[in-house]
Design a protein around this motif. Structure first.
Motif, PDB file in Angstrom:
ATOM      1  N   ASP A 328       8.113  12.363   7.990  1.00  0.00           N
ATOM      2  CA  ASP A 328       9.542  12.417   7.670  1.00  0.00           C
ATOM      3  C   ASP A 328       9.843  13.440   6.569  1.00  0.00           C
ATOM      4  OD1 ASP A 328      12.021  10.233   8.219  1.00  0.00           O
ATOM      5  OD2 ASP A 328      12.204  11.533   6.455  1.00  0.00           O
ATOM      6  N   PRO A 329      10.820  14.323   6.820  1.00  0.00           N
ATOM      7  CA  PRO A 329      11.120  15.371   5.835  1.00  0.00           C
ATOM      8  C   PRO A 329      11.622  14.823   4.498  1.00  0.00           C
ATOM      9  CG  PRO A 329      12.283  15.785   7.914  1.00  0.00           C
ATOM     10  CD  PRO A 329      11.630  14.449   8.041  1.00  0.00           C
ATOM     11  N   SER A 330      12.108  13.572   4.475  1.00  0.00           N
ATOM     12  CA  SER A 330      12.663  13.069   3.220  1.00  0.00           C
ATOM     13  C   SER A 330      11.590  12.809   2.164  1.00  0.00           C
ATOM     14  CB  SER A 330      13.477  11.796   3.458  1.00  0.00           C
ATOM     15  OG  SER A 330      12.617  10.716   3.710  1.00  0.00           O
ATOM     16  N   PHE A 331      10.320  12.908   2.520  1.00  0.00           N
ATOM     17  CA  PHE A 331       9.283  12.759   1.495  1.00  0.00           C
ATOM     18  C   PHE A 331       9.198  13.977   0.575  1.00  0.00           C
ATOM     19  CE2 PHE A 331       7.365   9.546   4.466  1.00  0.00           C
ATOM     20  CZ  PHE A 331       7.537   8.476   3.603  1.00  0.00           C
ATOM     21  N   GLY A 359       0.790   6.982   8.408  1.00  0.00           N
ATOM     22  CA  GLY A 359       1.105   6.428   9.718  1.00  0.00           C
ATOM     23  C   GLY A 359       2.285   7.108  10.375  1.00  0.00           C
ATOM     24  N   SER A 360       2.192   7.323  11.686  1.00  0.00           N
ATOM     25  CA  SER A 360       3.319   7.903  12.411  1.00  0.00           C
ATOM     26  C   SER A 360       3.020   7.882  13.910  1.00  0.00           C
ATOM     27  CB  SER A 360       3.535   9.346  11.963  1.00  0.00           C
ATOM     28  OG  SER A 360       4.504   9.983  12.771  1.00  0.00           O
ATOM     29  N   ALA A 361       4.100   7.921  14.718  1.00  0.00           N
ATOM     30  CA  ALA A 361       3.921   8.128  16.150  1.00  0.00           C
ATOM     31  C   ALA A 361       3.774   9.625  16.431  1.00  0.00           C
ATOM     32  CB  ALA A 361       5.118   7.570  16.910  1.00  0.00           C
ATOM     33  N   THR A 362       4.353  10.416  15.550  1.00  0.00           N
ATOM     34  CA  THR A 362       4.385  11.873  15.721  1.00  0.00           C
ATOM     35  C   THR A 362       4.016  12.528  14.393  1.00  0.00           C
ATOM     36  OG1 THR A 362       6.727  11.754  15.166  1.00  0.00           O
ATOM     37  CG2 THR A 362       6.178  11.888  17.506  1.00  0.00           C
ATOM     38  N   PRO A 363       2.729  12.490  14.022  1.00  0.00           N
ATOM     39  CA  PRO A 363       2.350  12.958  12.685  1.00  0.00           C
ATOM     40  C   PRO A 363       2.686  14.435  12.462  1.00  0.00           C
ATOM     41  CG  PRO A 363       0.421  12.179  13.942  1.00  0.00           C
ATOM     42  CD  PRO A 363       1.602  12.040  14.826  1.00  0.00           C
ATOM     43  N   SER A 364       2.857  14.777  11.211  1.00  0.00           N
ATOM     44  CA  SER A 364       3.085  16.175  10.849  1.00  0.00           C
ATOM     45  C   SER A 364       1.891  16.993  11.328  1.00  0.00           C
ATOM     46  CB  SER A 364       3.223  16.309   9.335  1.00  0.00           C
ATOM     47  OG  SER A 364       1.998  15.958   8.721  1.00  0.00           O
ATOM     48  N   LEU A 365       2.125  18.231  11.671  1.00  0.00           N
ATOM     49  CA  LEU A 365       1.025  19.055  12.158  1.00  0.00           C
ATOM     50  C   LEU A 365       0.007  19.306  11.050  1.00  0.00           C
ATOM     51  CD1 LEU A 365       2.779  21.468  14.651  1.00  0.00           C
ATOM     52  CD2 LEU A 365       1.625  19.304  15.039  1.00  0.00           C
ATOM     53  N   GLU A 366       0.450  19.215   9.800  1.00  0.00           N
ATOM     54  CA  GLU A 366      -0.489  19.318   8.686  1.00  0.00           C
ATOM     55  C   GLU A 366      -1.516  18.187   8.782  1.00  0.00           C
ATOM     56  OE1 GLU A 366       2.695  19.851   8.431  1.00  0.00           O
ATOM     57  OE2 GLU A 366       2.981  21.692   7.277  1.00  0.00           O
ATOM     58  N   SER A 367      -1.037  16.975   9.017  1.00  0.00           N
ATOM     59  CA  SER A 367      -1.954  15.835   9.075  1.00  0.00           C
ATOM     60  C   SER A 367      -2.800  15.869  10.348  1.00  0.00           C
ATOM     61  CB  SER A 367      -1.179  14.514   8.990  1.00  0.00           C
ATOM     62  OG  SER A 367      -0.538  14.432   7.731  1.00  0.00           O
ATOM     63  N   VAL A 368      -2.189  16.313  11.460  1.00  0.00           N
ATOM     64  CA  VAL A 368      -2.957  16.422  12.706  1.00  0.00           C
ATOM     65  C   VAL A 368      -4.128  17.376  12.491  1.00  0.00           C
ATOM     66  CG1 VAL A 368      -2.895  17.296  15.069  1.00  0.00           C
ATOM     67  CG2 VAL A 368      -1.016  15.886  14.226  1.00  0.00           C
ATOM     68  N   GLU A 369      -3.853  18.501  11.831  1.00  0.00           N
ATOM     69  CA  GLU A 369      -4.905  19.492  11.620  1.00  0.00           C
ATOM     70  C   GLU A 369      -5.968  18.932  10.673  1.00  0.00           C
ATOM     71  OE1 GLU A 369      -5.573  22.008  13.255  1.00  0.00           O
ATOM     72  OE2 GLU A 369      -7.045  23.055  12.015  1.00  0.00           O
ATOM     73  N   ASN A 370      -5.544  18.205   9.649  1.00  0.00           N
ATOM     74  CA  ASN A 370      -6.519  17.581   8.757  1.00  0.00           C
ATOM     75  C   ASN A 370      -7.412  16.605   9.509  1.00  0.00           C
ATOM     76  OD1 ASN A 370      -6.224  18.761   6.204  1.00  0.00           O
ATOM     77  ND2 ASN A 370      -4.334  17.606   5.828  1.00  0.00           N
ATOM     78  N   ARG A 584      10.093  19.259  14.462  1.00  0.00           N
ATOM     79  CA  ARG A 584      11.110  18.298  14.046  1.00  0.00           C
ATOM     80  C   ARG A 584      11.866  17.723  15.244  1.00  0.00           C
ATOM     81  NH1 ARG A 584       9.420  18.298   9.346  1.00  0.00           N
ATOM     82  NH2 ARG A 584      10.303  19.473   7.588  1.00  0.00           N
ATOM     83  N   THR A 585      12.164  18.587  16.220  1.00  0.00           N
ATOM     84  CA  THR A 585      12.902  18.133  17.393  1.00  0.00           C
ATOM     85  C   THR A 585      12.093  17.087  18.142  1.00  0.00           C
ATOM     86  OG1 THR A 585      14.086  20.223  17.583  1.00  0.00           O
ATOM     87  CG2 THR A 585      13.909  18.886  19.577  1.00  0.00           C
ATOM     88  N   PHE A 586      10.824  17.388  18.380  1.00  0.00           N
ATOM     89  CA  PHE A 586       9.979  16.426  19.091  1.00  0.00           C
ATOM     90  C   PHE A 586       9.929  15.104  18.323  1.00  0.00           C
ATOM     91  CE2 PHE A 586       6.647  16.218  22.461  1.00  0.00           C
ATOM     92  CZ  PHE A 586       6.305  14.894  22.266  1.00  0.00           C
ATOM     93  N   GLN A 587       9.739  15.201  17.025  1.00  0.00           N
ATOM     94  CA  GLN A 587       9.623  13.981  16.216  1.00  0.00           C
ATOM     95  C   GLN A 587      10.891  13.140  16.273  1.00  0.00           C
ATOM     96  OE1 GLN A 587       8.523  16.027  12.635  1.00  0.00           O
ATOM     97  NE2 GLN A 587       6.323  15.768  12.989  1.00  0.00           N
ATOM     98  N   LEU A 588      12.030  13.802  16.114  1.00  0.00           N
ATOM     99  CA  LEU A 588      13.296  13.077  16.081  1.00  0.00           C
ATOM    100  C   LEU A 588      13.595  12.443  17.439  1.00  0.00           C
ATOM    101  CD1 LEU A 588      15.306  12.549  13.901  1.00  0.00           C
ATOM    102  CD2 LEU A 588      16.515  14.644  14.515  1.00  0.00           C
TER     103      LEU A 588
END
Ligand code: ADP
Ligand code: ZN
Length: 743
Positions: A328-331, A359-370, A584-588
């Motif tokens: 979520d961008p609000s972090f 946790g997420s259904a659609t993790p940030s790509l930063e976390s996916v890469e990690n 962002r579009t996919f996540q939303l």
């Protein structure tokens, strides 16, 4: 030899500063102590960081004025985290430390404990004769407001909304038409829905929880990415992992994007942990915030659930950190200390040696890469609990199902025939629907038929948005509001509304389905926390059939009656000039889709789009986030965008366009000297006018530094900060490390 103290001063100045330690304070000082120091011509709050060193070149030093407490207000781990954050995000340490404290402690003149806050609520009694009030306009307006908002409102809210309301309330009480209820504020939040603890975990839940427990038992730093589809029971894992951490005597911290929007989540923690959970969010009064903070600091409360800023909460013996909806961008905070709470949560976990779960259904790509690189261990919940099916998602290709609208005096409808049909079916079955559109107001803009121009904001480079409730043109960036003009201000042509907003969709639904109970959930309709809670709970109780809203409807709500979700336009965010637009579009879209079919009945999702082939839209129906992420990462790697590079944005802002442009160019030239060619590993993008070149009357320019590693940027930024000190004061330059939105 005299003792010296290194002190971070709670002002927007670079530091730290060195002070003399008076004899009576020797041996008493510990890191994190709040102290009072002479500063400028007055005194300031400071934080003791450790023994100091005499400044180079000598010069007189002043003594500390006072130590403000016995035990340091700031625990060592929070101090260390803020030290990291201030240096990484390039913000004055003292100011960052002050911001990490609750208001009562961030103020050096902390007096005696403030009296408990009392909330006064004004309640209407019976049916007052409004006619009798014709000669008392303030009383009449006050009563009118109260009746309009459902018969009760907090006195503070009334006072802000109606001029003279306070005096009017007193008269109305004397006449017996309203009553004032007082209640003492306690550190609680409104209860969400209490939930029973599920007896059995699903096998995937059990496996994920087992790993987390093992990690907690082993101790030390262990980062996890919990990737679970919507409704797969992630929250249940957070709850059980927290139970496990607490049972072993540790503390836990759970970060969520927004609390007011997810009372259910708080409710689940409350019903499981009772009063031993502190809830930290922006709606708290100072007094509440202080109470929670002290409870955590003393160790009497060991679990905190909170928004972004709670990453600095003084949870004791922190063993578990959870970041829910970690994408979520609000972090990311976009002012002052521009930190990212998810990233700091991982830093804090590594500093104190704790387990951290993103946790997420659609993790940030930063976390996916990690996770792909093995830095985070990935846990998966691939299906919904109770074998509930994922909602079926269908794309509605607006190019085919509706002809592209030309400039016509009447607006074409926003909802396509398939959506109208689906709504009719759902309403016929007595079920509920959510319609999502990320634009408030009635229409995106009023456009002149003759010259094609929108009506611009006087302070920003954007067109004003048409609102009909109340009738006005509003700027969604600076808040400017003005009456709707009759004709185009530029050429006198006729103005037509284009681009649907939530108000219009709400009206369209009401018009097509006169019997349906429709409400709108956006910042206008839910301006106060009370109104928001009221709307959500009415929808949850089934007193509303259709909820039309902005991303406020997309959050983690769990409404079992919702079987249809419609994304009115998947394209609103897709075309933004930002490398994260697709992500962002996919996540939303996925997140809002996840609101469908959470009860017994299967869910259906219709996504209206002009770009059905775009990867971020095309892969949603298959719920193929992994496939999307893989392709998106290839593209990011090819263009060296994050997570394959680190960015720092320099934002240059000033009243005077010429002067701002000059400063931007000068910085650009300076950086070109500091970064001679590709050998430095740092690429320079810009200077260029920002995508929004004027905002709130200020000219905006942007320079982006791109580097394979953050460490390469450090020396350049150090030098740049020194250069910035001699800039003309009329131009402000902000350094934004790991920027969120690129606008
Ligand atoms: P997520 O956070 O992944 O969207 P939730 O944790 O909100 O999912 O779970 C969705 C729903 O399923 C909630 O109502 C929750 O109480 C329920 N639930 C979670 N785990 C189980 C389980 N093991 N058995 C039955 N119901 C469960
Ligand atoms: Zn504006």
């Amino acid at each position: 030899m005299e003792q010296l103290a290194s002190v971070a001063v709670g002002r927007p100045v670079k530091g730290p500063f060195t002070y003399l330690v008076p004899a009576e304070m020797e041996g008493r000082l510990r890191r994190g102590h709040r102290v009072l120091v002479p500063f400028g011509r007055g005194r300031a709050l400071g934080f003791y960081l450790g023994p100091g060193q005499a400044p180079e070149g000598g010069g007189p030093m002043k003594p500390l004025s006072a130590v403000l407490e016995e035990a340091p207000a700031l625990p060592e781990d929070v101090l260390a985290l803020v030290e990291f954050a201030a240096s990484y995000y390039r913000h004055p340490l003292g100011e960052a430390l002050r911001a990490a404290l609750p208001p009562g402690l961030a103020d050096p003149a902390e007096g005696p404990e403030p009296a408990p806050d009392v909330v006064r609520t004004v309640v209407v009694r019976g049916a007052p004769p409004l006619d009798a009030l014709r000669r008392a306009p303030a009383q009449s307006a006050t009563l009118g407001y109260l009746l309009a908002v459902g018969g009760r409102a907090e006195l503070d809210e009334l006072g802000r909304a109606v001029p003279g309301a306070r005096a009017a309330v007193q008269r109305l009480v004397e006449r017996g038409w309203v009553e004032v209820e007082s209640r003492v504020l306690e550190p609680t939040v409104p209860e969400g829905m209490a939930q029973v603890r599920p007896e059995h975990l699903t096998p995937a839940q059990a496996a994920a929880l087992a790993e987390l427990r093992a990690s907690l038992d082993a101790g030390g730093f262990h980062p996890f990415l919990l990737q679970g589809v919507t409704g797969s029971g992630k929250t249940e894992i957070y709850l059980r992992a927290a139970e496990h951490a607490l049972a072993a005597g540790g503390g836990a911290l759970v970060l969520v994007p927004e609390i007011a929007l997810t009372p259910q989540l708080v409710g689940r923690f409350r019903s499981r942990f009772g009063s031993s959970v502190a809830v930290l969010h922006s709606g708290l009064r100072d007094r509440e915030r202080l109470l929670h903070w002290k409870g955590l600091r003393s160790g009497s409360v060991r679990l905190a659930v909170g928004v972004r800023s709670a990453v600095f909460a003084p949870v004791r013996d922190l063993a578990l950190l959870v970041v829910d909806e970690e994408h979520d961008p609000s972090f990311k905070q976009d002012e002052k200390l521009r930190y990212h709470a998810r990233d700091l949560a991982v830093v804090r976990a590594s500093q104190v040696g704790a387990t951290v779960v993103l946790g997420s259904a659609t993790p940030s790509l930063e976390s996916v890469e990690n996770a792909r690189r093995g830095r985070y261990r990935r846990l998966r919940l691939p299906s919904r609990v109770d074998d509930r099916p994922m909602p079926t998602v269908e794309l509605v290709d607006l190019r085919r199902t509706r002809p592209r609208a030309t400039t016509a005096p009447e607006q074409p409808p926003a909802l396509s025939p398939p959506v109208v049909d689906a709504l009719g079916q759902v309403l016929g079955r007595g079920q509920q629907a959510i319609l999502f559109l990320n634009r408030r107001g009635h229409s995106a803009a009023l456009v002149c038929e003759a010259c094609g121009h929108g009506v611009p904001c006087s302070r920003c480079d954007v067109s004003l948005t048409l609102h009909l409730k109340p009738r006005s043109l509003q700027c969604h960036y600076c808040g400017e509001s003005r009456p709707i003009p009759e004709r185009c201000p530029a050429c006198g042509g006729a103005l037509v509304p284009v681009g649907a907003g939530t108000e219009r969709v709400e009206a369209e639904v009401a018009e097509r389905f006169p019997g349906a109970r429709v409400a709108r959930l956006d910042r206008d309709a839910a301006a106060t926390a009370e109104r928001l809670t009221d709307l959500l709970s009415r929808f949850a109780r089934g007193e509303l059939d259709v909820l039309v809203g902005t991303q406020m409807v997309a959050k983690g709500h769990d409404f079992p009656g919702v079987t249809l979700v419609c994304v009115v336009s998947a394209d609103t965010g897709l075309l933004l000039p930002d490398f994260r637009a697709g992500e962002r579009t996919f996540q939303l879209v996925t997140q809002v889709s996840g609101r469908a079919g959470r009860g017994g009945e299967p869910g259906r999702v219709l996504v209206q789009t002009w770009n059905p082939e775009a990867d971020a839209v095309a892969r949603v129906p298959e719920h193929d986030y992994d496939g999307f992420a893989e392709r998106e990462l290839l593209w990011r790697e090819a263009l060296a965008w994050p997570p394959f590079s680190r960015l720092v944005a320099l934002r240059i802002e000033g009243e005077d366009p010429g002067e701002t442009a000059r400063v931007a160019r000068r910085l650009g030239e300076r950086l070109a000297v500091l970064l001679p060619g590709p050998a430095t590993g740092v690429r320079l993008l810009g200077p260029a006018p920002a995508p929004l070149p004027r905002l709130r009357g200020k000219s905006r320019w942007q320079i982006v530094l791109k580097s394979p590693r953050h460490a390469l940027l450090g020396p350049v930024l150090d030098q740049l900060e020194r250069d910035l000190e001699v800039l003309p004061a009329a131009v402000r330059v902000v350094i934004d490390v790991d920027p969120g939105a690129m606008l």
